[in-house]
Design an enzyme around this catalytic site. Structure first.
Site, PDB file in Angstrom:
ATOM      1  N   GLN A  12     -19.212 -23.874   3.678  1.00  0.00           N
ATOM      2  CA  GLN A  12     -19.186 -23.563   2.244  1.00  0.00           C
ATOM      3  C   GLN A  12     -17.776 -23.711   1.665  1.00  0.00           C
ATOM      4  OE1 GLN A  12     -19.962 -19.497   1.128  1.00  0.00           O
ATOM      5  NE2 GLN A  12     -20.510 -20.044  -0.979  1.00  0.00           N
ATOM      6  N   ASP A  34     -15.094 -30.622  12.313  1.00  0.00           N
ATOM      7  CA  ASP A  34     -16.155 -29.620  12.447  1.00  0.00           C
ATOM      8  C   ASP A  34     -16.871 -29.914  13.757  1.00  0.00           C
ATOM      9  OD1 ASP A  34     -17.640 -27.739  10.038  1.00  0.00           O
ATOM     10  OD2 ASP A  34     -18.872 -28.177  11.806  1.00  0.00           O
ATOM     11  N   TYR A 142     -18.270  -9.141  13.243  1.00  0.00           N
ATOM     12  CA  TYR A 142     -17.502 -10.015  12.343  1.00  0.00           C
ATOM     13  C   TYR A 142     -16.277  -9.272  11.796  1.00  0.00           C
ATOM     14  CZ  TYR A 142     -16.714 -12.844   8.069  1.00  0.00           C
ATOM     15  OH  TYR A 142     -16.180 -13.605   7.062  1.00  0.00           O
TER      16      TYR A 142
HETATM   17  P1  NAD Z   1     -19.550 -21.596   6.929  1.00  0.00           P
HETATM   18  O1  NAD Z   1     -20.440 -20.936   7.925  1.00  0.00           O
HETATM   19  O2  NAD Z   1     -20.153 -22.122   5.691  1.00  0.00           O
HETATM   20  O3  NAD Z   1     -18.748 -22.772   7.620  1.00  0.00           O
HETATM   21  C1  NAD Z   1     -18.195 -22.666   8.912  1.00  0.00           C
HETATM   22  C2  NAD Z   1     -18.085 -24.069   9.482  1.00  0.00           C
HETATM   23  O4  NAD Z   1     -17.548 -23.952  10.792  1.00  0.00           O
HETATM   24  C3  NAD Z   1     -19.440 -24.769   9.604  1.00  0.00           C
HETATM   25  O5  NAD Z   1     -19.393 -26.047   9.010  1.00  0.00           O
HETATM   26  C4  NAD Z   1     -19.666 -24.863  11.103  1.00  0.00           C
HETATM   27  O6  NAD Z   1     -20.365 -26.024  11.509  1.00  0.00           O
HETATM   28  C5  NAD Z   1     -18.229 -24.861  11.625  1.00  0.00           C
HETATM   29  N1  NAD Z   1     -18.156 -24.425  13.021  1.00  0.00           N
HETATM   30  C6  NAD Z   1     -18.918 -23.505  13.646  1.00  0.00           C
HETATM   31  N2  NAD Z   1     -18.577 -23.418  14.922  1.00  0.00           N
HETATM   32  C7  NAD Z   1     -17.590 -24.313  15.130  1.00  0.00           C
HETATM   33  C8  NAD Z   1     -16.836 -24.696  16.270  1.00  0.00           C
HETATM   34  N3  NAD Z   1     -17.052 -24.141  17.473  1.00  0.00           N
HETATM   35  N4  NAD Z   1     -15.876 -25.636  16.116  1.00  0.00           N
HETATM   36  C9  NAD Z   1     -15.667 -26.226  14.905  1.00  0.00           C
HETATM   37  N5  NAD Z   1     -16.367 -25.907  13.793  1.00  0.00           N
HETATM   38  C10 NAD Z   1     -17.321 -24.962  13.915  1.00  0.00           C
HETATM   39  O7  NAD Z   1     -18.389 -20.554   6.596  1.00  0.00           O
HETATM   40  P2  NAD Z   1     -17.512 -20.469   5.266  1.00  0.00           P
HETATM   41  O8  NAD Z   1     -18.239 -19.620   4.315  1.00  0.00           O
HETATM   42  O9  NAD Z   1     -17.053 -21.802   4.877  1.00  0.00           O
HETATM   43  O10 NAD Z   1     -16.306 -19.584   5.821  1.00  0.00           O
HETATM   44  C11 NAD Z   1     -15.132 -20.163   6.336  1.00  0.00           C
HETATM   45  C12 NAD Z   1     -14.204 -19.043   6.742  1.00  0.00           C
HETATM   46  O11 NAD Z   1     -13.965 -18.175   5.620  1.00  0.00           O
HETATM   47  C13 NAD Z   1     -14.724 -18.140   7.859  1.00  0.00           C
HETATM   48  O12 NAD Z   1     -13.660 -17.758   8.676  1.00  0.00           O
HETATM   49  C14 NAD Z   1     -15.265 -16.947   7.131  1.00  0.00           C
HETATM   50  O13 NAD Z   1     -15.199 -15.795   7.918  1.00  0.00           O
HETATM   51  C15 NAD Z   1     -14.297 -16.837   5.962  1.00  0.00           C
HETATM   52  N6  NAD Z   1     -14.881 -16.116   4.832  1.00  0.00           N
HETATM   53  C16 NAD Z   1     -15.908 -16.649   4.102  1.00  0.00           C
HETATM   54  C17 NAD Z   1     -16.457 -15.937   3.041  1.00  0.00           C
HETATM   55  C18 NAD Z   1     -17.601 -16.484   2.214  1.00  0.00           C
HETATM   56  O14 NAD Z   1     -18.133 -15.756   1.349  1.00  0.00           O
HETATM   57  N7  NAD Z   1     -17.991 -17.746   2.396  1.00  0.00           N
HETATM   58  C19 NAD Z   1     -15.956 -14.675   2.737  1.00  0.00           C
HETATM   59  C20 NAD Z   1     -14.937 -14.141   3.530  1.00  0.00           C
HETATM   60  C21 NAD Z   1     -14.390 -14.886   4.558  1.00  0.00           C
HETATM   61  N1  SER Z   2     -19.272 -13.532   2.576  1.00  0.00           N
HETATM   62  C1  SER Z   2     -18.948 -13.040   3.866  1.00  0.00           C
HETATM   63  C2  SER Z   2     -20.151 -12.486   4.551  1.00  0.00           C
HETATM   64  O1  SER Z   2     -21.028 -12.029   3.847  1.00  0.00           O
HETATM   65  C3  SER Z   2     -17.884 -11.984   3.781  1.00  0.00           C
HETATM   66  O2  SER Z   2     -16.920 -12.251   4.700  1.00  0.00           O
HETATM   67  O3  SER Z   2     -20.195 -12.484   5.746  1.00  0.00           O
END
Ligand code: NAD
Ligand code: SER
Length: 319
Positions: A12, A34, A142
């Protein structure tokens, strides 16, 4: 010349971050990577490498041989998915971070971005206007992994001068790609069901207020933090970041202004327990004073932007 690698770039945040970084620094200077075989079409043309962050030697040799100077490490399991696979989530969320921190410690990387989350807080944390420095007793795998990650980032900065920067993202709302298994995903799903003309079943209760943010604000915050002078970055664990705070009922009512027939039912599941331990709103005074953060999107703007742009055909790519 910056040479940037985004790890976890098909998710995302990654999809939008890569596009923004390429606009700023040039397509060929920003590698997307990825674990997935193919990256989303939106990231073509541009360098893409299939790489598992847990394959440490491959990651190390790629970063060294390609002379990468900055890494954005996004690969992780998010809150809901991590509860289904706690051991794997711990391994993924922690081991990858050490691989990248160690490369910086050895002098191969100049800067790292690693995101934390509102999940670092817990039920003993003050729930409203949660301060930057406060009680943190996360109860999800998490949240524990993010809290420990923060401590290690701070340690590597203090002990080895590793320039690692971090934000505790709130729940992020976007339309370019689908969210990956978090507790805040309900808010994104709601737009797709509304646009499909379906009723929506919400897995959180109507009054669960959580900190949220529109993706453009989150990407802008990330780039502003990464471009701020080193001496301005006074927090090396992770910065609180606030955008909007809303409940499922708030966002539903805002969508209903555009789609009056839209209906919702509330059926809380295991994710309600997770949400109940998280803050309702965040105090981000440190981000504002250290590097000038200010959000742009309110709830009305976010809903309008999502309804104008959500493309339901994206759902067929995951069904
Ligand atoms: P997401 O799940 O949409 O994307 C994660 C990506 O990592 C995916 O494309 C997946 O294929 C890839 N991935 C998984 N395992 C892998 C591996 N072993 N090697 C390489 N790639 C791998 O997550 P996101 O929402 O894009 O979040 C990214 C980061 O931001 C994360 O660390 C998440 O904790 C943090 N975060 C996200 C949010 C949110 O609301 N989206 C909020 C707080 C923190
Ligand atoms: N959007 C994230 C979750 O719900 C917060 O880190 O896991």
């Amino acid at each position: 010349m910056k040479r940037i690698l985004v790890i976890g770039s098909c998710g995302q945040i990654g999809t939008e971050l890569v596009l923004n970084l390429r606009d700023k620094y040039g397509t060929n200077n920003v590698y997307a990577s990825d674990i997935l075989e193919n990256c989303p079409e939106k990231l073509y043309p541009g360098p893409y490498v299939k790489m598992d962050i847990l394959e440490k030697e491959m990651v190390r040799s790629f970063i060294i041989s390609e002379k990468i100077s900055e890494v954005y490490l996004l690969a992780a399991l998010l809150s809901a998915k991590a509860e289904e696979r706690p051991e794997y989530a711990w391994k993924l969320n922690m081991d990858g971070l050490f691989t990248i921190l160690d490369l910086a410690k050895e002098g191969y990387l100049r800067k790292i971005f690693w995101p934390s989350s509102i999940a670092v807080f817990g039920k003993t944390t003050p729930k409203f206007n949660t301060p930057q420095f406060t009680i943190m007793e996360p109860s999800t795998v998490y949240g524990i992994s993010k809290q420990v990650g923060e401590r290690w980032c701070e340690y590597y900065y203090a002990k080895y001068d590793v320039d690692v920067r971090s934000i505790r993202y709130p729940g992020l709302i976007s339309y370019t790609s689908l969210p990956g298994g978090g507790t805040t995903d309900y808010a994104v799903d709601m737009f797709y069901q509304a646009k499909l003309g379906n009723d929506f079943t919400c897995f959180l209760s109507d009054d669960t207020a959580l900190p949220m943010m529109y993706m453009d604000d989150a990407i802008r915050a990330t780039l502003e933090l990464m471009n701020a002078p080193k001496e301005n970055i006074k927090i090396r664990s992770s910065y609180n970041l606030s955008g909007i705070s809303f409940t499922p009922k708030d966002i539903f009512e805002e969508i209903q202004k555009y789609i009056p027939d839209f209906r919702i039912t509330f059926m809380p599941d295991f994710r309600q327990k997770i949400a109940d331990t998280w803050p309702s709103s965040i105090d981000d005074i440190s981000a504002r004073s250290d590097w000038g953060w200010k959000e742009r999107y309110n709830l009305e703007m976010l809903v309008k932007k999502m309804l104008d742009n959500v493309d339901v055909s994206i759902l067929s790519s995951v069904s």
